[in-house]
Write a protein that holds these residues in place. Structure first.
Motif, PDB file in Angstrom:
ATOM      1  N   LEU A 180       0.823  -1.202   0.000  1.00  0.00           N
ATOM      2  CA  LEU A 180       0.000   0.000   0.000  1.00  0.00           C
ATOM      3  C   LEU A 180       0.860   1.257   0.000  1.00  0.00           C
ATOM      4  N   ARG A 181       1.875   1.266   0.844  1.00  0.00           N
ATOM      5  CA  ARG A 181       2.711   2.464   0.974  1.00  0.00           C
ATOM      6  C   ARG A 181       3.489   2.759  -0.307  1.00  0.00           C
ATOM      7  N   GLU A 182       4.017   1.731  -0.955  1.00  0.00           N
ATOM      8  CA  GLU A 182       4.911   1.938  -2.097  1.00  0.00           C
ATOM      9  C   GLU A 182       4.172   2.182  -3.411  1.00  0.00           C
ATOM     10  N   THR A 183       2.885   1.875  -3.472  1.00  0.00           N
ATOM     11  CA  THR A 183       2.154   2.062  -4.728  1.00  0.00           C
ATOM     12  C   THR A 183       1.161   3.214  -4.673  1.00  0.00           C
ATOM     13  N   ALA A 184       1.067   3.884  -3.535  1.00  0.00           N
ATOM     14  CA  ALA A 184       0.178   5.040  -3.393  1.00  0.00           C
ATOM     15  C   ALA A 184       0.994   6.323  -3.415  1.00  0.00           C
ATOM     16  N   ASN A 185       0.322   7.438  -3.601  1.00  0.00           N
ATOM     17  CA  ASN A 185       0.994   8.725  -3.479  1.00  0.00           C
ATOM     18  C   ASN A 185       1.468   8.930  -2.048  1.00  0.00           C
ATOM     19  N   PRO A 186       2.568   9.639  -1.865  1.00  0.00           N
ATOM     20  CA  PRO A 186       3.057   9.895  -0.505  1.00  0.00           C
ATOM     21  C   PRO A 186       1.978  10.528   0.369  1.00  0.00           C
ATOM     22  N   GLY A 187       1.829   9.997   1.576  1.00  0.00           N
ATOM     23  CA  GLY A 187       0.863  10.533   2.521  1.00  0.00           C
ATOM     24  C   GLY A 187      -0.546  10.004   2.395  1.00  0.00           C
ATOM     25  N   THR A 188      -0.792   9.154   1.397  1.00  0.00           N
ATOM     26  CA  THR A 188      -2.150   8.615   1.227  1.00  0.00           C
ATOM     27  C   THR A 188      -2.548   7.769   2.433  1.00  0.00           C
ATOM     28  N   PHE A 189      -1.662   6.903   2.867  1.00  0.00           N
ATOM     29  CA  PHE A 189      -1.916   6.044   4.024  1.00  0.00           C
ATOM     30  C   PHE A 189      -0.951   6.431   5.142  1.00  0.00           C
ATOM     31  N   ASP A 190      -1.499   6.794   6.293  1.00  0.00           N
ATOM     32  CA  ASP A 190      -0.624   7.066   7.428  1.00  0.00           C
ATOM     33  C   ASP A 190      -0.367   5.776   8.202  1.00  0.00           C
ATOM     34  N   ARG A 250      -2.235   6.900 -12.423  1.00  0.00           N
ATOM     35  CA  ARG A 250      -0.929   6.434 -11.949  1.00  0.00           C
ATOM     36  C   ARG A 250      -1.017   5.017 -11.377  1.00  0.00           C
ATOM     37  N   ASP A 251      -1.873   4.228 -11.943  1.00  0.00           N
ATOM     38  CA  ASP A 251      -2.058   2.851 -11.492  1.00  0.00           C
ATOM     39  C   ASP A 251      -0.908   1.993 -12.021  1.00  0.00           C
ATOM     40  N   PRO A 252      -0.100   1.380 -11.146  1.00  0.00           N
ATOM     41  CA  PRO A 252       1.023   0.578 -11.634  1.00  0.00           C
ATOM     42  C   PRO A 252       0.606  -0.786 -12.166  1.00  0.00           C
ATOM     43  N   ALA A 253      -0.625  -1.201 -11.908  1.00  0.00           N
ATOM     44  CA  ALA A 253      -1.063  -2.549 -12.295  1.00  0.00           C
ATOM     45  C   ALA A 253      -1.952  -2.575 -13.521  1.00  0.00           C
ATOM     46  N   LEU A 254      -2.546  -1.437 -13.896  1.00  0.00           N
ATOM     47  CA  LEU A 254      -3.547  -1.419 -14.955  1.00  0.00           C
ATOM     48  C   LEU A 254      -3.272  -0.281 -15.929  1.00  0.00           C
ATOM     49  N   HIS A 279      -3.722   3.778  -8.106  1.00  0.00           N
ATOM     50  CA  HIS A 279      -4.717   2.716  -8.031  1.00  0.00           C
ATOM     51  C   HIS A 279      -5.672   2.917  -6.850  1.00  0.00           C
ATOM     52  N   TRP A 280      -5.183   3.491  -5.759  1.00  0.00           N
ATOM     53  CA  TRP A 280      -5.963   3.648  -4.526  1.00  0.00           C
ATOM     54  C   TRP A 280      -6.721   4.969  -4.576  1.00  0.00           C
ATOM     55  N   VAL A 281      -7.521   5.130  -5.602  1.00  0.00           N
ATOM     56  CA  VAL A 281      -8.034   6.434  -5.994  1.00  0.00           C
ATOM     57  C   VAL A 281      -8.942   7.052  -4.937  1.00  0.00           C
ATOM     58  N   GLN A 282      -9.793   6.262  -4.251  1.00  0.00           N
ATOM     59  CA  GLN A 282     -10.679   6.866  -3.260  1.00  0.00           C
ATOM     60  C   GLN A 282      -9.933   7.247  -1.991  1.00  0.00           C
ATOM     61  N   ASN A 283      -8.699   6.783  -1.845  1.00  0.00           N
ATOM     62  CA  ASN A 283      -7.838   7.209  -0.746  1.00  0.00           C
ATOM     63  C   ASN A 283      -6.928   8.346  -1.162  1.00  0.00           C
TER      64      ASN A 283
END
Length: 299
Positions: A180-190, A250-254, A279-283
């Protein structure tokens, strides 16, 4: 039920499986069902739940079968698409004041949402999908697009027995947090978000159940490809419901080409691309996603 801020927690049995869910809004309001993806749980909709409820909807976000606090039936066959779709149909019957609902799905939840609209068009009033490809478009891109093949390597690796569980599950599911951390924008998941996702994936049987979605899907797709090669044809993949496709570019999988050339399968379609979202667009972009969902549902 237990109250947790703007929503309640509960459990129900549908399609012979016990599902944990979170709900918000008044029981007689129009129903919206939110379906999460891998490796998440209901918590991925924490920003949308209160906003949709405040706008006048009854919102239900389950832990999909196998995830977090929901039941984890054994065997790969328990996670076939037909079973996953059956869960959604059961939830609509359980919570709706009519026989249909608005369905929103992300990632694996999006794939199940597509299939629900294809197989049971009568239960879907409107469909919103976030970074999950229409199944026919995905097969199209796998056949013609080497970049999509390269991005899909992880789904093939998940077919191995035990190895993905060992890699993702080591050290209290540190691999889930890293994904989750490495494939999302910085700060998306704390750190609190990552802890919650790791705890959910660490529940006994949860990681294997989540991986079984991929294992069951590959086996089903191989059977479909063989039938088509033998000339038996395939079932319709047309979606009749008005559909909104939200896509973080910016989805790395699709690949983004999965949002193109869909008219033959989805005649009533609007595509909203978010160039800065992953990919984690709603976050990544919770306000943008919520705004688009509310505008779409209000039409």
């Amino acid at each position: 039920m237990a109250l947790d801020g703007a929503w309640t927690h509960g459990q129900t049995v549908v399609n012979d499986v016990r599902l944990h869910y979170v709900a918000a809004g008044e029981e007689d309001d129009p129903l919206v069902v939110l379906l999460h993806g891998f490796p998440e749980f209901w918590y991925s909709w924490r920003e949308q739940l209160p906003a949709l409820a405040d706008a006048g909807y009854r919102v239900v976000a389950p832990d999909m079968r196998g995830y977090n606090r929901s039941e984890k039936p054994p065997g790969v066959g328990s996670y076939r698409t037909a079973e996953l779709v059956g869960d959604v149909v059961g939830l609509i019957d359980r919570f709706g004041d009519s026989s249909s609902a608005r369905i929103v799905g992300h990632d694996w939840g999006g794939l199940v949402a597509w299939e629900t609209a294809i197989r049971y068009p009568e239960v879907v009033d409107q469909l919103a999908v976030l970074n999950a490809p229409h199944p026919a478009a995905y097969r199209r891109e796998l056949r013609r697009n080497s970049d999509q093949w390269r991005r899909s390597w992880y789904a093939v690796s998940f077919q191995l027995p035990l190895v993905p569980e060992a890699l993702l599950g080591a050290r209290d599911c540190a691999g889930v947090g890293r994904l989750l951390r490495e494939t999302a924008n910085p700060g998306t998941f704390d750190e609190d978000d990552l802890r919650r996702y790791r705890e959910a994936a660490s529940r006994p049987g949860a990681l294997t159940a989540a991986l079984n979605y991929y294992r069951a899907a590959l086996r089903g797709n191989l059977r479909r490809e063989i039938r088509e090669w033998l000339g038996f044809g395939g079932r319709s993949a047309v979606v009749d419901a008005p559909t909104l496709l939200i896509w973080g570019e910016r989805d790395p999988a699709l690949v983004v080409e999965l949002t193109e050339g869909l008219d033959g399968w989805v005649p009533d379609l609007r595509v909203e691309r978010l160039p800065e979202a992953t990919h984690w667009v709603q976050n990544d972009r919770p306000d943008d996603v919520t705004e688009r969902l509310l505008a779409f549902f209000g039409e």
